[in-house]
Structure formats: C-alpha cells, structure tokens
Design a protein around this motif. Structure first.
Motif, PDB file in Angstrom:
ATOM      1  N   HIS A  47      -9.439  -8.124  11.653  1.00 51.40           N
ATOM      2  CA  HIS A  47      -9.465  -8.620  10.277  1.00 51.40           C
ATOM      3  C   HIS A  47      -9.492  -7.493   9.257  1.00 51.40           C
ATOM      4  CE1 HIS A  47     -11.796 -10.689   6.837  1.00 51.40           C
ATOM      5  NE2 HIS A  47     -10.503 -10.892   6.672  1.00 51.40           N
ATOM      6  N   PRO A  48     -10.395  -6.490   9.382  1.00 51.35           N
ATOM      7  CA  PRO A  48     -10.350  -5.374   8.429  1.00 51.35           C
ATOM      8  C   PRO A  48      -9.028  -4.615   8.448  1.00 51.35           C
ATOM      9  CG  PRO A  48     -12.449  -5.403   9.574  1.00 51.35           C
ATOM     10  CD  PRO A  48     -11.574  -6.405  10.260  1.00 51.35           C
ATOM     11  N   LEU A  49      -8.454  -4.448   9.632  1.00 53.48           N
ATOM     12  CA  LEU A  49      -7.163  -3.756   9.692  1.00 53.48           C
ATOM     13  C   LEU A  49      -6.088  -4.542   8.964  1.00 53.48           C
ATOM     14  CD1 LEU A  49      -7.105  -2.474  13.393  1.00 53.48           C
ATOM     15  CD2 LEU A  49      -7.444  -1.128  11.318  1.00 53.48           C
ATOM     16  N   ASN A  50      -6.133  -5.863   9.092  1.00 53.11           N
ATOM     17  CA  ASN A  50      -5.171  -6.697   8.373  1.00 53.11           C
ATOM     18  C   ASN A  50      -5.343  -6.554   6.863  1.00 53.11           C
ATOM     19  OD1 ASN A  50      -3.200  -9.071   8.310  1.00 53.11           O
ATOM     20  ND2 ASN A  50      -4.937  -9.915   7.176  1.00 53.11           N
ATOM     21  N   VAL A  54      -2.745  -5.364   3.868  1.00 54.62           N
ATOM     22  CA  VAL A  54      -2.519  -6.102   2.620  1.00 54.62           C
ATOM     23  C   VAL A  54      -2.749  -5.187   1.415  1.00 54.62           C
ATOM     24  CG1 VAL A  54      -3.337  -8.009   1.181  1.00 54.62           C
ATOM     25  CG2 VAL A  54      -3.116  -8.312   3.656  1.00 54.62           C
ATOM     26  N   TRP A  55      -3.845  -4.409   1.473  1.00 53.99           N
ATOM     27  CA  TRP A  55      -4.115  -3.481   0.354  1.00 53.99           C
ATOM     28  C   TRP A  55      -2.993  -2.465   0.205  1.00 53.99           C
ATOM     29  CZ3 TRP A  55      -4.687   1.834   0.577  1.00 53.99           C
ATOM     30  CH2 TRP A  55      -5.072   2.449  -0.613  1.00 53.99           C
ATOM     31  N   TRP A  56      -2.439  -2.018   1.321  1.00 50.60           N
ATOM     32  CA  TRP A  56      -1.342  -1.046   1.263  1.00 50.60           C
ATOM     33  C   TRP A  56      -0.145  -1.626   0.530  1.00 50.60           C
ATOM     34  CZ3 TRP A  56      -0.810   3.995   2.277  1.00 50.60           C
ATOM     35  CH2 TRP A  56       0.474   4.516   2.391  1.00 50.60           C
ATOM     36  N   GLU A  57       0.128  -2.907   0.748  1.00 48.84           N
ATOM     37  CA  GLU A  57       1.221  -3.567   0.030  1.00 48.84           C
ATOM     38  C   GLU A  57       0.913  -3.647  -1.458  1.00 48.84           C
ATOM     39  OE1 GLU A  57       4.160  -4.699   1.060  1.00 48.84           O
ATOM     40  OE2 GLU A  57       3.865  -3.972   3.096  1.00 48.84           O
ATOM     41  N   LEU A  58      -0.352  -3.996  -1.796  1.00 46.34           N
ATOM     42  CA  LEU A  58      -0.729  -4.110  -3.211  1.00 46.34           C
ATOM     43  C   LEU A  58      -0.728  -2.762  -3.917  1.00 46.34           C
ATOM     44  CD1 LEU A  58      -3.680  -6.669  -2.932  1.00 46.34           C
ATOM     45  CD2 LEU A  58      -1.331  -7.130  -3.692  1.00 46.34           C
ATOM     46  N   SER A  59      -1.014  -1.710  -3.176  1.00 46.65           N
ATOM     47  CA  SER A  59      -1.121  -0.385  -3.799  1.00 46.65           C
ATOM     48  C   SER A  59       0.221   0.141  -4.279  1.00 46.65           C
ATOM     49  CB  SER A  59      -1.736   0.608  -2.806  1.00 46.65           C
ATOM     50  OG  SER A  59      -0.869   0.820  -1.702  1.00 46.65           O
ATOM     51  N   VAL A  61       1.798  -1.177  -6.477  1.00 46.48           N
ATOM     52  CA  VAL A  61       1.727  -1.371  -7.941  1.00 46.48           C
ATOM     53  C   VAL A  61       0.402  -0.767  -8.392  1.00 46.48           C
ATOM     54  CG1 VAL A  61       1.886  -3.020  -9.832  1.00 46.48           C
ATOM     55  CG2 VAL A  61       2.983  -3.535  -7.641  1.00 46.48           C
ATOM     56  N   PRO A  62       0.340   0.523  -8.590  1.00 47.58           N
ATOM     57  CA  PRO A  62      -0.933   1.216  -8.822  1.00 47.58           C
ATOM     58  C   PRO A  62      -1.652   0.782 -10.104  1.00 47.58           C
ATOM     59  CG  PRO A  62       0.946   2.678  -9.226  1.00 47.58           C
ATOM     60  CD  PRO A  62       1.493   1.438  -8.615  1.00 47.58           C
ATOM     61  N   GLU A  63      -0.911   0.194 -11.053  1.00 50.59           N
ATOM     62  CA  GLU A  63      -1.566  -0.179 -12.313  1.00 50.59           C
ATOM     63  C   GLU A  63      -2.577  -1.301 -12.112  1.00 50.59           C
ATOM     64  OE1 GLU A  63       1.646  -0.137 -11.836  1.00 50.59           O
ATOM     65  OE2 GLU A  63       2.350   1.631 -12.937  1.00 50.59           O
ATOM     66  N   THR A  64      -2.302  -2.198 -11.168  1.00 50.88           N
ATOM     67  CA  THR A  64      -3.181  -3.361 -10.985  1.00 50.88           C
ATOM     68  C   THR A  64      -3.937  -3.335  -9.670  1.00 50.88           C
ATOM     69  OG1 THR A  64      -1.351  -4.609 -10.005  1.00 50.88           O
ATOM     70  CG2 THR A  64      -1.664  -4.801 -12.394  1.00 50.88           C
ATOM     71  N   ALA A  65      -3.602  -2.420  -8.776  1.00 53.96           N
ATOM     72  CA  ALA A  65      -4.211  -2.412  -7.444  1.00 53.96           C
ATOM     73  C   ALA A  65      -5.611  -1.818  -7.486  1.00 53.96           C
ATOM     74  CB  ALA A  65      -3.344  -1.607  -6.486  1.00 53.96           C
ATOM     75  N   LEU A  69     -11.802   0.684  -1.100  1.00 53.85           N
ATOM     76  CA  LEU A  69     -13.198   0.301  -0.926  1.00 53.85           C
ATOM     77  C   LEU A  69     -13.516  -0.956  -1.714  1.00 53.85           C
ATOM     78  CD1 LEU A  69     -15.889   0.987   0.328  1.00 53.85           C
ATOM     79  CD2 LEU A  69     -16.396   2.431  -1.666  1.00 53.85           C
ATOM     80  N   GLU A  70     -13.013  -1.043  -2.933  1.00 55.66           N
ATOM     81  CA  GLU A  70     -13.247  -2.236  -3.744  1.00 55.66           C
ATOM     82  C   GLU A  70     -12.596  -3.469  -3.115  1.00 55.66           C
ATOM     83  OE1 GLU A  70     -13.381  -0.081  -8.155  1.00 55.66           O
ATOM     84  OE2 GLU A  70     -11.544  -1.040  -7.430  1.00 55.66           O
ATOM     85  N   PHE A  71     -11.405  -3.276  -2.619  1.00 56.45           N
ATOM     86  CA  PHE A  71     -10.672  -4.399  -2.023  1.00 56.45           C
ATOM     87  C   PHE A  71     -11.391  -4.926  -0.783  1.00 56.45           C
ATOM     88  CE2 PHE A  71      -7.322  -6.178   0.690  1.00 56.45           C
ATOM     89  CZ  PHE A  71      -6.740  -7.085  -0.189  1.00 56.45           C
ATOM     90  N   LEU A  72     -11.830  -4.005   0.085  1.00 59.20           N
ATOM     91  CA  LEU A  72     -12.520  -4.423   1.298  1.00 59.20           C
ATOM     92  C   LEU A  72     -13.870  -5.048   0.985  1.00 59.20           C
ATOM     93  CD1 LEU A  72     -11.764  -1.443   3.741  1.00 59.20           C
ATOM     94  CD2 LEU A  72     -10.697  -3.695   3.686  1.00 59.20           C
TER      95      LEU A  72
END
Length: 284
Positions: A47-50, A54-59, A61-65, A69-72
């Motif tokens: 689950h954490p690896l997944n 997901v965070w890597w995909e969101l990152s 777009v650095p303006e909103t990502a 640590l915050e995401f997890l």
C-alpha cells in the motif's frame, strides 16, 4: 555442485527444511502462515509503495503537488477508517495472493530439495558397492583424471582416455566412471589430481570433468553427466554418472572423428561402416 558422502551429526535445534515440514502437523498451517504474513505485507508495504507511485504521478505538476511526506501522512492512516475498509481489504488480499505464491514455491522447493538429497545419498552409497563388484559393461575404473602415476607428473593425454570412456558410455546405455580407483577396485584418491587444479577442491574437479566433455565431445552433452564424490577408506573417489546421449558422440583423434562404444567391460573403437550402421540403428 559437489556431493560428498560423509556422516554428520545435526545438532539439536538446527532448523532444516525436513524438520520444518515435520513441525507443521497440517500443511494448511504452513500455507496459512505465508498468507497471513503476505496480507500484512500488502497493507504495510504494498500500500505505501502504491501511494509513492501515485505521488510520483502527481509530482509532475509541482505547483499543486504536496511533498512525499505530506502525501503519505495524509493518506496512510485512512485505511484505519471504517469507510476505507475496502482499501485495506484490497491490499490485504493482494498481499495474501503474493504470500500464497511464496508458500507454494517454498513448499515445492523443500520437497524437491529433500528428494534431491535422497537421490544424492543413494548415488554416493553406490560407489563402494561398485568398487567391490569390479568393472562391468556399465562400470569403468580410472586411476586418475590427468596425473600420470607411472611418470609422476601431469599428463593431459589422460584426459583423452577419460573422454574416450565417456564417449563409449554416451553411445551405449550410459554407465558409471569411477576415478581415483585402481583396476582391482582399490581406492587411490584424488589428491594428485586436485593438486593440478587452480583451486584444489572437489568443485573444481567437477568443473574440469565438464570442461573435458565440452571441449572433446560437445558442450551439449554436459547435462547428461553428473559427478558425485564419496570418502572410501579415507580417500576421495569420484563417480561420473553418464546417461545415454541423444546423438552419436565422436572423439577427435589425429584430425579424425572416432566413434567409441562400450562393449563388455571395455571401450571399443568402431570402424566407419560399423559406426554408421550403429548410429543409423540407434538414433534414426
């Protein structure tokens, strides 16, 4: 891999594959343990690896990502809430499937290892008996692999003698070539042969045998031989177990291809017509 016949005492408390299976009265408990551990791995690792993926995909777009640590921190604890129970169950099931696969693999590996160990012991136990019975159609003795006992030096031409005997077994019904044994079945040991190798051990001896087969008879035949070792009268004896070859085997001698065949308790060279007739009958 080298097999040596030795008596060994296993101390109390040593955990072997056989004892592991014996400690489990129900095979289901063995599998259940892997499934349970796999379910925990699914929740705590997969689950954490997944989420990291997901965070890597969101990152992108650095303006909103958010930061990783915050995401997890915001997502991991959600699996503890009742309304997100389905997520926890999904990753637990995924981990359980992975655990089940590992359980099946491990159990099959333990069974195969035990069967292989039993076969190894049966093969090595044959060596003293074969030495007592003497040379036959399927058994041949050789004093050494490459050390000339008469001249007390390395003699590489002896490797051709080994190759000739192996070729005879390959072309016949297979057999057993014992090295480190004199013509009367007495153990001579492998110490002289081992001293000629870069690494003087039994593993190197086995590799040398495979090299002889590969260079003189063909590398495709190496899977058809298997070398085991036993201690007889405190001396190492090697036994090369030869299976029948899937093709005609020739040995190069003086720029000519020579066909050898095991006949009785000796290896006989066939002339061209005999070799062709035999090969056509055997492998056609």
């Amino acid at each position: 891999m080298v097999f040596v016949l030795e008596k060994a005492l296993i101390p109390t408390g040593v955990f072997t594959g056989q004892s592991f299976m014996a400690l489990s009265p129900f095979k289901l408990s063995f599998v259940a343990t892997y499934v349970l551990v796999g379910a925990l791995v699914g929740i705590l690792v997969i689950h954490p690896l997944n989420l990291i993926v997901v965070w890597w995909e969101l990152s992108r777009v650095p303006e909103t990502a958010p930061t990783l640590l915050e995401f997890l921190s915001a997502r991991l604890w959600l699996v503890l809430l009742p309304r997100h129970l389905d997520i926890a169950v999904a990753f637990a099931l995924l981990g359980a499937v992975v655990g089940l696969a590992f359980a099946i693999f491990t159990r099959n590996y333990l069974r195969t290892s035990e069967a292989y160990r039993s076969l190894r012991e049966e093969q090595t136990a044959l060596i003293p008996d074969l030495m007592q019975q003497g040379e036959t159609r399927r058994v041949e003795f050789k004093s050494s692999l490459r050390w000339d006992l008469k001249e007390n030096r390395v003699n590489r031409s002896l490797e051709k003698v080994i190759a000739k005997t192996l070729a005879g077994f390959f072309n016949a019904d297979g057999g057993h070539l014992l090295i480190g044994v004199d013509d009367d079945g007495r153990p001579l040991g492998l110490d002289r042969d081992l001293s000629t190798l870069k690494t003087p051990d039994l593993d190197s001896f086995e590799r040398t045998v495979n090299d002889i087969v590969s260079k003189t008879l063909g590398g495709d035949l190496c899977p058809y031989i298997h070398t085991v070792f036993a201690r007889v009268e405190d001396k190492d004896v090697a036994m090369i177990i030869v299976r029948p070859a899937p093709r005609a085997v020739y040995l190069e001698e003086n720029s000519a291809s020579v066909f050898y065949l095991r006949s009785g308790n000796s290896t006989r060279k066939l002339d061209v017509r005999e070799a062709v007739n035999y090969a056509n009958e055997r492998w056609s």
